[in-house]
Design an enzyme around this catalytic site. Sequence first.
Site, PDB file in Angstrom:
ATOM      1  N   LYS A 194     -36.781  -6.992  27.700  1.00  0.00           N
ATOM      2  CA  LYS A 194     -37.445  -7.229  26.423  1.00  0.00           C
ATOM      3  C   LYS A 194     -36.831  -6.348  25.341  1.00  0.00           C
ATOM      4  CE  LYS A 194     -42.040  -8.195  28.396  1.00  0.00           C
ATOM      5  NZ  LYS A 194     -42.222  -9.574  27.937  1.00  0.00           N
TER       6      LYS A 194
ATOM      7  N   ARG B 256     -45.954 -14.860  37.177  1.00  0.00           N
ATOM      8  CA  ARG B 256     -46.177 -16.047  38.016  1.00  0.00           C
ATOM      9  C   ARG B 256     -45.625 -15.831  39.419  1.00  0.00           C
ATOM     10  NH1 ARG B 256     -43.084 -19.657  33.671  1.00  0.00           N
ATOM     11  NH2 ARG B 256     -44.191 -18.113  32.404  1.00  0.00           N
TER      12      ARG B 256
HETATM   13  N1  BES Z   1     -46.309 -10.032  30.172  1.00  0.00           N
HETATM   14  C1  BES Z   1     -45.612 -11.048  29.497  1.00  0.00           C
HETATM   15  C2  BES Z   1     -46.498 -11.891  28.592  1.00  0.00           C
HETATM   16  C3  BES Z   1     -47.128 -11.183  27.423  1.00  0.00           C
HETATM   17  C4  BES Z   1     -46.541 -11.227  26.177  1.00  0.00           C
HETATM   18  C5  BES Z   1     -48.323 -10.520  27.564  1.00  0.00           C
HETATM   19  C6  BES Z   1     -47.143 -10.610  25.110  1.00  0.00           C
HETATM   20  C7  BES Z   1     -48.922  -9.898  26.487  1.00  0.00           C
HETATM   21  C8  BES Z   1     -48.331  -9.947  25.256  1.00  0.00           C
HETATM   22  C9  BES Z   1     -44.956 -11.985  30.514  1.00  0.00           C
HETATM   23  O1  BES Z   1     -44.566 -11.400  31.705  1.00  0.00           O
HETATM   24  C10 BES Z   1     -43.723 -12.510  29.881  1.00  0.00           C
HETATM   25  O2  BES Z   1     -42.839 -11.741  29.634  1.00  0.00           O
HETATM   26  N2  BES Z   1     -43.677 -13.810  29.645  1.00  0.00           N
HETATM   27  C11 BES Z   1     -42.566 -14.442  29.047  1.00  0.00           C
HETATM   28  C12 BES Z   1     -42.336 -15.745  29.773  1.00  0.00           C
HETATM   29  C13 BES Z   1     -41.041 -16.415  29.445  1.00  0.00           C
HETATM   30  C14 BES Z   1     -39.866 -15.583  29.929  1.00  0.00           C
HETATM   31  C15 BES Z   1     -41.049 -17.777  30.082  1.00  0.00           C
HETATM   32  C16 BES Z   1     -42.879 -14.666  27.575  1.00  0.00           C
HETATM   33  O3  BES Z   1     -44.049 -14.918  27.251  1.00  0.00           O
HETATM   34  O4  BES Z   1     -41.986 -14.543  26.766  1.00  0.00           O
HETATM   35 MN    MN Z   2     -42.628 -10.533  31.592  1.00  0.00          MN
END
Ligand code: BES
Ligand code: MN
Length: 506
Positions: free
Chosen positions: A283, A357
């Site tokens: 990230k 997931r």
């Molecule tokens: N933990 C994150 C989702 C999240 C984002 C929670 C903002 C709280 C606030 C999750 O693991 C994630 O990174 N999801 C990705 C999925 C994508 C790679 C398909 C996302 O939401 O960008």
């Molecule tokens: Mn994530």
Amino acid sequence: MKFSFAKPSLASVLGKPGILAITVANDRSLGALGQELDQKTGGALTRAMAAARFSGKKDETLTLLAPAGVELERVVLIGVGKAEEITDLSLQSQGGTLFATLDKAGDEASLLVELPEGAALDGAAAAVEIAFGARLRSYKFDKYKTNDKKAEKKEPKPALDRLTLLVEGADEAKKAYGPRDKVADAIFFARDLVSEPANVIYPESLADKTKELESVGVEVEILEPKKLRKLGMGALLGVAQGSANEARVVVLRYNGNGDGEDQRPLAFIGKGVTFDTGGISIKGAAGMEDMKWDMGGSATVVGTLYALAARKAKVNAVGIIGLVENMPSGTAQRPGDIVTSMSGQTIEVINTDAEGRLVLADCLWYAQDVFKPKLMIDLATLTGAIIVALGHEHAGLFANNDELAQNLTAAGLKVGQPLWRLPMNDAYDKEIESPAADMKNVGSGGGAGSIVGAQFLKRFVNDVPWAHIDIAGVAWAKKDSATVPKGASAFGVRLLDRFVAEFHEA
Ligand code: BES
Ligand code: MN
Ligand code: ZN
């Protein structure tokens, strides 16, 4: 924060300095004792309400300092609105607002509860709701503010920690408040887990913390990596492998319906990513600190089991939380790696940031396989896309069963934790077809990221009624609201407790 309940009387509060709050209904309407107080102060209340254009509408507050004729330091007016607007939720909100108003005014206060004619709740029931709302708002996470603590020692500042509710039916109210206070304890436990930073709460330490639930009658079993490998949880372990902090799965069991006919438990499953860097699909730096609350789903499951056990709910329940830290390192999984889940299905990991997931896949399978539950509900901060869709006002709901979806939605509305259901179907499922494995962990660019995430989870659910609640937008409050101070919300504890009470208690 301690609450007591006593007979309504002015004599007990007027003769000494202190803080008295009173309820005021719409159109500045005072109850019998409120009117008496107004007379004793030579009409100060009536004049102040007019001067401040305070009408008594919902959640309005007004503070009078040192009114003449009484010894009181403050009289605080809190509006409850019109009789027909008064509900358990509205009163909780006024309790919360009242706490915020009184907090820095003094260490203790009294509240005179007088509702207008025609309100749906009687005084005792209303007092319980107000106390519950005040307790929920009183949550603070300030243990690391050591300078404040030092200053406090030199020059103590008031902080409200005792509220006496003066109300008709005080004994009844006291009794009814007991279980509510336990639900609040459970919520605070969950909020603490989420508030702690990731150097304090990591898979092993979070698992150890759940041992505290044994004191309320929850059985706690901690599965260590060796056992997880033996079970074949390759999807969950793949996420964990980049971190020096090893994975844990915790199984919480509460059997409150020992002699019921149907012994099958309800299963609650939580995403517990104690920190989500994204892994190799890392990230950006901005806001990454928020990812300490990527274990919010697991905290809600822990809080729910705590609440059910502490208030001795007549239900059998299990909580299963998957605890991992998603880190990039020389041992981390790579985009393109293929892992084998406990179900036997293989997953091509296209994006290591879609890790929740992967963790849930093995936890759902384990729950279903080992416990044959009546139903399964998972909670997860799963997708940023749910914030795009619903913002911070609703959590996303996905389900393979309409009745379950309806019951969860109804419970959510009753406790002020609303859910909004999104669709699922085979067309979305196609998004995760992989040329190399049984599926991949992200879509092919067709949008609907939250739905695709839910479709992925559904592949690990057989014939059991199942719901998935995406709490990414609601697990952390960016601002104060009446009963949730800024920070960890523990969204879902109240909802699931209510869902059980209303639909699944014997
Ligand atoms: N933990 C994150 C989702 C999240 C984002 C929670 C903002 C709280 C606030 C999750 O693991 C994630 O990174 N999801 C990705 C999925 C994508 C790679 C398909 C996302 O939401 O960008
Ligand atoms: Mn994530
Ligand atoms: Zn995550």
